[in-house]
Write an enzyme that holds these catalytic residues in place. Structure first.
Site, mmCIF file in Angstrom:
data_model
loop_
_atom_site.group_PDB
_atom_site.id
_atom_site.type_symbol
_atom_site.label_atom_id
_atom_site.label_comp_id
_atom_site.label_asym_id
_atom_site.label_seq_id
_atom_site.Cartn_x
_atom_site.Cartn_y
_atom_site.Cartn_z
ATOM 1 N N HIS A 164 -1.493 5.018 2.088
ATOM 2 C CA HIS A 164 -1.979 4.355 1.223
ATOM 3 C C HIS A 164 -3.174 4.950 0.649
ATOM 4 O O HIS A 164 -3.392 6.080 1.647
ATOM 5 C CB HIS A 164 -2.989 3.250 2.341
ATOM 6 C CG HIS A 164 -3.536 2.380 1.778
ATOM 7 N ND1 HIS A 164 -2.747 1.077 1.453
ATOM 8 C CD2 HIS A 164 -4.480 1.504 1.448
ATOM 9 C CE1 HIS A 164 -4.018 0.337 0.249
ATOM 10 N NE2 HIS A 164 -4.707 0.824 0.443
ATOM 11 N N ASN A 205 2.949 4.679 7.259
ATOM 12 C CA ASN A 205 2.892 4.366 6.135
ATOM 13 C C ASN A 205 1.696 5.452 5.127
ATOM 14 O O ASN A 205 0.782 6.102 5.795
ATOM 15 C CB ASN A 205 2.299 3.282 5.955
ATOM 16 C CG ASN A 205 1.719 2.354 4.679
ATOM 17 O OD1 ASN A 205 2.695 2.110 3.510
ATOM 18 N ND2 ASN A 205 1.140 1.874 4.530
ATOM 19 N N GLY A 214 8.487 7.711 -6.354
ATOM 20 C CA GLY A 214 8.738 8.506 -5.404
ATOM 21 C C GLY A 214 8.681 9.826 -5.693
ATOM 22 O O GLY A 214 8.864 10.784 -4.568
ATOM 23 N N ASP A 249 -1.900 -2.879 6.797
ATOM 24 C CA ASP A 249 -2.637 -1.589 6.705
ATOM 25 C C ASP A 249 -3.628 -1.608 8.336
ATOM 26 O O ASP A 249 -4.580 -0.487 7.987
ATOM 27 C CB ASP A 249 -3.728 -1.327 5.429
ATOM 28 C CG ASP A 249 -2.494 -1.594 4.282
ATOM 29 O OD1 ASP A 249 -1.695 -1.229 4.925
ATOM 30 O OD2 ASP A 249 -3.110 -1.819 2.993
ATOM 31 N N LEU A 275 6.754 -0.857 -0.954
ATOM 32 C CA LEU A 275 5.697 -2.784 -1.488
ATOM 33 C C LEU A 275 6.738 -3.600 -0.741
ATOM 34 O O LEU A 275 6.396 -4.659 -1.511
ATOM 35 C CB LEU A 275 5.236 -2.587 -2.453
ATOM 36 C CG LEU A 275 5.263 -1.099 -3.205
ATOM 37 C CD1 LEU A 275 4.855 -1.159 -4.854
ATOM 38 C CD2 LEU A 275 3.905 -0.348 -2.463
ATOM 39 N N ASN A 302 5.851 10.743 -3.592
ATOM 40 C CA ASN A 302 5.397 11.471 -2.437
ATOM 41 C C ASN A 302 7.420 11.704 -1.187
ATOM 42 O O ASN A 302 6.854 12.591 -0.504
ATOM 43 C CB ASN A 302 5.030 9.937 -1.785
ATOM 44 C CG ASN A 302 3.659 10.201 -1.255
ATOM 45 O OD1 ASN A 302 2.693 10.703 -1.234
ATOM 46 N ND2 ASN A 302 2.854 8.497 -2.593
#
Ligand code: GAR
Length: 199
Positions: free
Chosen positions: A110, A108, A12, A151, A91, A14
């Site tokens: 990436h 999202n 976590g 993605d 994920l 982010n």
């Protein structure tokens, strides 16, 4: 006020960058309605609790089938009535129904410059292992809209990061987080909250 749900699976960091951004005022007009994890042991849930944010775990292990888990995940997200769903190290394949229900309202982060090192099987440290194995000199991170693929959705923000001699996957992962992820994910949320992205 942009109400966001942040979906997480692990440490976590982010999520922490988003919490800090809101506290410092680099993200404005935004409230974290809830943090949702698929993993009971995710430290991200602790971070949420420490900051007074509702923290919920919806684990596939607690459901008889993937379909039932997917419905539970969507119901949980919906219960917080978010304007935006932020995948911050989440994920899990986002269920198709959720993508439909929140079309253009799921983003999202990436850890590579999409379209490099992305898609099925590229997550977490594996992305950096692949980048080093290929010998790229520049990598980075991408914030994108989530669509039905892995993605494949529209790119919103990217930031490049240089690979350095002697980098290990872990060292590179940390630099990509510090120099790119923790900057562009909060930036994307602030821009969305203020009508500058995904208008
Ligand atoms: C981050 O590097 C994020 O970009 C990555 O997982 C890590 C989560 O770290 N996400 C993916 O690989 C998605 N395909 P965090 O839990 O400390 O934020």
């Amino acid at each position: 006020m942009l109400n966001i749900c942040v979906c997480v699976s692990g440490g976590g960091t982010n999520l922490q960058a988003i919490i800090d951004g809101i506290a410092k005022g680099t993200i404005t007009n935004t409230k974290i309605a809830a943090v949702i994890s698929n993993n009971k042991g995710a430290y991200a849930l602790e971070r949420a609790k420490q900051n007074g944010i509702p923290a919920v775990c919806v684990s596939p292990k607690d459901y008889e089938s993937r379909d039932i888990f997917n419905d539970a995940l969507l119901d949980t997200v919906k219960s917080f009535q978010p304007d935006l769903v932020v995948l911050a190290g989440f994920l899990v394949n986002v269920p198709g129904k959720m993508v439909q229900e929140y079309k253009n309202r799921i983003i999202n982060i990436h850890p590579s410059l999409i379209p490099s090192f992305c898609g099925v099987g590229y997550y977490g440290l594996k992305v950096h292992e692949a980048a080093l194995a290929r010998g790229v000199k520049v990598t980075g991170a991408t914030v994108h809209v989530v669509d039905d693929g892995t993605d494949t959705g529209p790119i919103l923000l990217q930031k490049a990061v240089c690979v350095q001699e002697g980098d290990t996957p872990k060292v590179l992962q940390q630099r990509v987080m510090e120099e790119a992820e923790w900057k562009i994910l909060p930036m994307a949320i602030d821009m969305i909250a203020n009508g500058k992205l995904l208008k």
